[in-house]
Motif scaffolding. Sequence first.
Motif, PDB file in Angstrom:
ATOM      1  N   SER A 135      12.465 -28.812  29.657  1.00  0.00           N
ATOM      2  CA  SER A 135      12.601 -29.097  28.210  1.00  0.00           C
ATOM      3  C   SER A 135      12.237 -27.701  27.549  1.00  0.00           C
ATOM      4  O   SER A 135      13.092 -27.327  26.524  1.00  0.00           O
ATOM      5  CB  SER A 135      11.547 -30.113  27.875  1.00  0.00           C
ATOM      6  OG  SER A 135      12.131 -31.311  28.511  1.00  0.00           O
ATOM      7  N   TYR A 184      15.611 -25.563  27.670  1.00  0.00           N
ATOM      8  CA  TYR A 184      16.518 -26.038  26.850  1.00  0.00           C
ATOM      9  C   TYR A 184      16.104 -25.841  25.373  1.00  0.00           C
ATOM     10  O   TYR A 184      17.059 -25.497  24.587  1.00  0.00           O
ATOM     11  CB  TYR A 184      16.578 -27.705  27.034  1.00  0.00           C
ATOM     12  CG  TYR A 184      17.166 -28.329  28.059  1.00  0.00           C
ATOM     13  CD1 TYR A 184      18.376 -27.930  28.713  1.00  0.00           C
ATOM     14  CD2 TYR A 184      16.750 -29.102  28.847  1.00  0.00           C
ATOM     15  CE1 TYR A 184      18.998 -28.264  29.990  1.00  0.00           C
ATOM     16  CE2 TYR A 184      17.118 -29.553  30.299  1.00  0.00           C
ATOM     17  CZ  TYR A 184      18.087 -29.239  30.595  1.00  0.00           C
ATOM     18  OH  TYR A 184      18.777 -29.666  32.025  1.00  0.00           O
ATOM     19  N   LEU A 232      20.383 -29.329  20.113  1.00  0.00           N
ATOM     20  CA  LEU A 232      20.958 -29.435  21.510  1.00  0.00           C
ATOM     21  C   LEU A 232      19.851 -29.527  22.489  1.00  0.00           C
ATOM     22  O   LEU A 232      19.839 -30.276  23.432  1.00  0.00           O
ATOM     23  CB  LEU A 232      22.136 -28.374  21.838  1.00  0.00           C
ATOM     24  CG  LEU A 232      22.754 -28.649  23.325  1.00  0.00           C
ATOM     25  CD1 LEU A 232      23.323 -30.008  23.541  1.00  0.00           C
ATOM     26  CD2 LEU A 232      23.626 -27.281  23.537  1.00  0.00           C
ATOM     27  N   THR A 246      18.561 -32.776  24.441  1.00  0.00           N
ATOM     28  CA  THR A 246      18.550 -32.900  26.054  1.00  0.00           C
ATOM     29  C   THR A 246      17.211 -33.101  26.440  1.00  0.00           C
ATOM     30  O   THR A 246      17.104 -34.019  27.396  1.00  0.00           O
ATOM     31  CB  THR A 246      18.938 -31.411  26.559  1.00  0.00           C
ATOM     32  OG1 THR A 246      20.170 -31.182  25.965  1.00  0.00           O
ATOM     33  CG2 THR A 246      19.282 -31.546  27.907  1.00  0.00           C
ATOM     34  N   ALA A 306      16.781 -36.925  25.822  1.00  0.00           N
ATOM     35  CA  ALA A 306      17.515 -37.512  27.022  1.00  0.00           C
ATOM     36  C   ALA A 306      16.829 -37.582  28.234  1.00  0.00           C
ATOM     37  O   ALA A 306      16.779 -38.517  29.059  1.00  0.00           O
ATOM     38  CB  ALA A 306      18.841 -37.301  27.031  1.00  0.00           C
ATOM     39  N   ASN A 307      16.229 -36.342  28.666  1.00  0.00           N
ATOM     40  CA  ASN A 307      15.713 -36.399  30.050  1.00  0.00           C
ATOM     41  C   ASN A 307      14.358 -36.858  30.259  1.00  0.00           C
ATOM     42  O   ASN A 307      14.063 -37.349  31.207  1.00  0.00           O
ATOM     43  CB  ASN A 307      15.691 -34.671  30.550  1.00  0.00           C
ATOM     44  CG  ASN A 307      17.177 -34.180  30.919  1.00  0.00           C
ATOM     45  OD1 ASN A 307      18.192 -34.974  31.130  1.00  0.00           O
ATOM     46  ND2 ASN A 307      17.119 -33.252  30.942  1.00  0.00           N
ATOM     47  N   PRO A 357      22.991 -31.555  32.370  1.00  0.00           N
ATOM     48  CA  PRO A 357      22.656 -32.447  31.340  1.00  0.00           C
ATOM     49  C   PRO A 357      22.797 -31.896  29.935  1.00  0.00           C
ATOM     50  O   PRO A 357      23.048 -32.871  29.013  1.00  0.00           O
ATOM     51  CB  PRO A 357      21.235 -32.515  31.705  1.00  0.00           C
ATOM     52  CG  PRO A 357      20.790 -32.173  33.232  1.00  0.00           C
ATOM     53  CD  PRO A 357      22.145 -31.004  33.357  1.00  0.00           C
ATOM     54  N   MET A 358      22.670 -30.693  29.860  1.00  0.00           N
ATOM     55  CA  MET A 358      22.922 -30.141  28.281  1.00  0.00           C
ATOM     56  C   MET A 358      24.371 -30.229  28.164  1.00  0.00           C
ATOM     57  O   MET A 358      24.572 -30.806  26.815  1.00  0.00           O
ATOM     58  CB  MET A 358      22.291 -28.724  28.257  1.00  0.00           C
ATOM     59  CG  MET A 358      22.569 -28.304  26.821  1.00  0.00           C
ATOM     60  SD  MET A 358      21.705 -26.474  26.677  1.00  0.00           S
ATOM     61  CE  MET A 358      22.826 -25.469  28.018  1.00  0.00           C
ATOM     62  N   VAL A 395      24.849 -34.208  26.954  1.00  0.00           N
ATOM     63  CA  VAL A 395      24.524 -34.384  25.782  1.00  0.00           C
ATOM     64  C   VAL A 395      25.189 -33.731  24.557  1.00  0.00           C
ATOM     65  O   VAL A 395      25.460 -34.287  23.728  1.00  0.00           O
ATOM     66  CB  VAL A 395      22.637 -33.902  25.930  1.00  0.00           C
ATOM     67  CG1 VAL A 395      22.264 -33.955  24.323  1.00  0.00           C
ATOM     68  CG2 VAL A 395      22.107 -34.967  26.654  1.00  0.00           C
TER      69      VAL A 395
END
Length: 178
Positions: A66, A69, A77, A81, A84-85, A142-143, A146
Motif C-alpha cells: 500500500s 502504491y 489510483l 488499489t 481493494a487489496n 493489481p494496480m 483497479v
Amino acid sequence: MASLFRPALDLMAQYAAYHRDRRNIATHFVGIPLIVFAISVLLARIGFTVGDTPTNAAVAVWALSSLWYLTRGHLALGAATAAANGVLTALAIAAAQGGTAGWLAIGVGSFAAGWVFQFVGHYYEGRKPAFVDDLVGLLVGPMFVVGEAMFMLGWARGLLAEIERRVGPTHLRDLAHP
C-alpha cells in the motif's frame, strides 16, 4: 529488472503494452484478485507481534505494498488499489482461520485458479505475461486491474488517454489470423 520506483503512469503503460486484448483484461479481473487473495491466505498464518500488537505477514505485505502504491504519483489510483487489496486481505485472513487442510486448499486452490485465468487471458493476447520481462509487473497487476475498473467508471481519463497514446487502444485480437 527496471526500477521499482517508477511513476504509476510509466508502470501502467509498460504493463498495458502486454494487455491490449479486452478478453485478456477481463480474465485479469478474476485472476489477479484470486492471486492476491491466495497469497494473503497463505501469509495470514505467519504471525508475529509489533510492540504489543499481534499481526501477520499478510497484513505486513498489504501495508508495505500500500505504501508503494500510494507513492507512485497517482494518489487516487494508489488509494483505490490499497483499499481493494485491503478488502482481499481481510477476506483472506478470515478464510485462513480454519483447519490446515482447508487453509491450504483455499490458498493453493485460489492461487492455481488465478494463474489459470491469467494464462487463458494471455492466450487471447498472444503475448507472455508482463512479469516475465519485469518482476515489478507482479506488483503492477493489481494496480492495473483497479485502474481498468476506474477507466470503466469514467475516472482517471487523463491517465487512460496517456496510456493509450503510448501503447494504443484495447482491441480483440483475431485468433484466426494471429
